[in-house]
Design a protein around this motif. Sequence first.
Motif, PDB file in Angstrom:
ATOM      1  N   LEU A  75       0.830  -1.203   0.000  1.00 32.03           N
ATOM      2  CA  LEU A  75       0.000   0.000   0.000  1.00 32.03           C
ATOM      3  C   LEU A  75       0.864   1.253   0.000  1.00 32.03           C
ATOM      4  CD1 LEU A  75      -2.658   1.529   0.157  1.00 32.03           C
ATOM      5  CD2 LEU A  75      -2.587   1.228   2.635  1.00 32.03           C
ATOM      6  N   LEU A  76       1.889   1.282   0.833  1.00 37.85           N
ATOM      7  CA  LEU A  76       2.765   2.458   0.866  1.00 37.85           C
ATOM      8  C   LEU A  76       3.419   2.694  -0.491  1.00 37.85           C
ATOM      9  CD1 LEU A  76       4.370   2.041   4.389  1.00 37.85           C
ATOM     10  CD2 LEU A  76       2.791   3.844   3.661  1.00 37.85           C
ATOM     11  N   GLY A  77       3.843   1.621  -1.140  1.00 34.26           N
ATOM     12  CA  GLY A  77       4.428   1.743  -2.475  1.00 34.26           C
ATOM     13  C   GLY A  77       3.432   2.293  -3.487  1.00 34.26           C
ATOM     14  N   GLN A  78       2.204   1.821  -3.420  1.00 37.81           N
ATOM     15  CA  GLN A  78       1.156   2.314  -4.324  1.00 37.81           C
ATOM     16  C   GLN A  78       0.883   3.799  -4.083  1.00 37.81           C
ATOM     17  OE1 GLN A  78      -1.959  -0.445  -3.261  1.00 37.81           O
ATOM     18  NE2 GLN A  78      -1.426  -1.879  -4.905  1.00 37.81           N
ATOM     19  N   LEU A  79       0.837   4.187  -2.830  1.00 38.09           N
ATOM     20  CA  LEU A  79       0.580   5.591  -2.507  1.00 38.09           C
ATOM     21  C   LEU A  79       1.737   6.485  -2.951  1.00 38.09           C
ATOM     22  CD1 LEU A  79      -1.054   5.119   0.981  1.00 38.09           C
ATOM     23  CD2 LEU A  79      -2.166   6.023  -1.075  1.00 38.09           C
ATOM     24  N   LYS A  80       2.966   6.021  -2.764  1.00 32.92           N
ATOM     25  CA  LYS A  80       4.124   6.798  -3.217  1.00 32.92           C
ATOM     26  C   LYS A  80       4.101   6.981  -4.729  1.00 32.92           C
ATOM     27  CE  LYS A  80       7.248   5.495   0.517  1.00 32.92           C
ATOM     28  NZ  LYS A  80       8.484   4.793   0.865  1.00 32.92           N
ATOM     29  N   ALA A  81       3.688   5.936  -5.435  1.00 31.77           N
ATOM     30  CA  ALA A  81       3.611   6.031  -6.889  1.00 31.77           C
ATOM     31  C   ALA A  81       2.482   6.970  -7.322  1.00 31.77           C
ATOM     32  CB  ALA A  81       3.400   4.645  -7.493  1.00 31.77           C
ATOM     33  N   ALA A  82       1.364   6.913  -6.623  1.00 35.39           N
ATOM     34  CA  ALA A  82       0.205   7.730  -6.985  1.00 35.39           C
ATOM     35  C   ALA A  82       0.357   9.189  -6.578  1.00 35.39           C
ATOM     36  CB  ALA A  82      -1.056   7.148  -6.351  1.00 35.39           C
ATOM     37  N   PHE A  83       1.108   9.428  -5.497  1.00 35.22           N
ATOM     38  CA  PHE A  83       1.246  10.785  -4.960  1.00 35.22           C
ATOM     39  C   PHE A  83       2.721  11.114  -4.755  1.00 35.22           C
ATOM     40  CE2 PHE A  83      -2.807   9.083  -3.468  1.00 35.22           C
ATOM     41  CZ  PHE A  83      -3.692  10.053  -3.922  1.00 35.22           C
ATOM     42  N   PRO A  84       3.454  11.402  -5.834  1.00 41.81           N
ATOM     43  CA  PRO A  84       4.873  11.726  -5.669  1.00 41.81           C
ATOM     44  C   PRO A  84       5.051  12.942  -4.761  1.00 41.81           C
ATOM     45  CG  PRO A  84       4.178  11.873  -7.982  1.00 41.81           C
ATOM     46  CD  PRO A  84       2.977  11.512  -7.174  1.00 41.81           C
ATOM     47  N   ASN A  85       6.141  12.965  -4.012  1.00 41.05           N
ATOM     48  CA  ASN A  85       6.287  14.032  -3.021  1.00 41.05           C
ATOM     49  C   ASN A  85       6.858  15.324  -3.577  1.00 41.05           C
ATOM     50  OD1 ASN A  85       9.137  13.935  -2.964  1.00 41.05           O
ATOM     51  ND2 ASN A  85       9.141  12.373  -1.399  1.00 41.05           N
ATOM     52  N   ALA A  86       7.153  15.383  -4.849  1.00 40.38           N
ATOM     53  CA  ALA A  86       7.555  16.620  -5.532  1.00 40.38           C
ATOM     54  C   ALA A  86       8.729  17.320  -4.851  1.00 40.38           C
ATOM     55  CB  ALA A  86       6.350  17.561  -5.659  1.00 40.38           C
ATOM     56  N   GLY A  87       9.659  16.556  -4.303  1.00 48.45           N
ATOM     57  CA  GLY A  87      10.841  17.148  -3.693  1.00 48.45           C
ATOM     58  C   GLY A  87      10.686  17.544  -2.240  1.00 48.45           C
ATOM     59  N   PHE A  88       9.548  17.256  -1.640  1.00 43.37           N
ATOM     60  CA  PHE A  88       9.276  17.646  -0.254  1.00 43.37           C
ATOM     61  C   PHE A  88      10.328  17.093   0.704  1.00 43.37           C
ATOM     62  CE2 PHE A  88       7.056  16.758   3.808  1.00 43.37           C
ATOM     63  CZ  PHE A  88       6.655  18.039   4.138  1.00 43.37           C
ATOM     64  N   HIS A  89      10.596  15.791   0.638  1.00 45.03           N
ATOM     65  CA  HIS A  89      11.552  15.180   1.563  1.00 45.03           C
ATOM     66  C   HIS A  89      12.981  15.609   1.252  1.00 45.03           C
ATOM     67  CE1 HIS A  89       7.990  12.667   2.142  1.00 45.03           C
ATOM     68  NE2 HIS A  89       8.436  12.539   3.381  1.00 45.03           N
ATOM     69  N   ARG A  90      13.304  15.778  -0.019  1.00 43.37           N
ATOM     70  CA  ARG A  90      14.635  16.262  -0.388  1.00 43.37           C
ATOM     71  C   ARG A  90      14.877  17.641   0.234  1.00 43.37           C
ATOM     72  NH1 ARG A  90      14.628  16.429  -6.027  1.00 43.37           N
ATOM     73  NH2 ARG A  90      15.039  14.204  -5.969  1.00 43.37           N
TER      74      ARG A  90
END
Length: 129
Positions: A75-90
């Motif tokens: 599920l976490l992998g699916q969510l990461k793929a569906a909602f990229p963080n757009a550089g937030f964590h970087r």
Amino acid sequence: MQSPYYLAPSEADAERYLLARGKGEWVDEIAQMIEGQHAPRSRQDSPFALVELFRRADIADFSLGMVSMDLSATLLGQLKAAFPNAGFHRRLLQLGMAGSVSHLSPPAHVSPLRRGLYREISSTRRVKT
């Protein structure tokens, strides 16, 4: 534990937003969600179910899923793929490496992954909206 300095202005902004849209009955719940998002311990004692769900989504998001909060890796992998963080964590990492973590400005947005995690967690539970 004292809340980070940027949470109070976020609560005030949320209150103004909700009141302007006729959602004054949501103010207390949203304020608790904002204030409790970094809480290390459960907020299940809140009268609002979304407070704990939002805290769990925030931890799973911030940790990039390393702290899964009982969500499956799939599920976490699916969510990461569906909602990229757009550089937030970087950007968080850059600020931390620059020694600026204690002086973070309020984020301009809630990360897309956090929104996806919140949706997924809240859809698995019956919550009052």
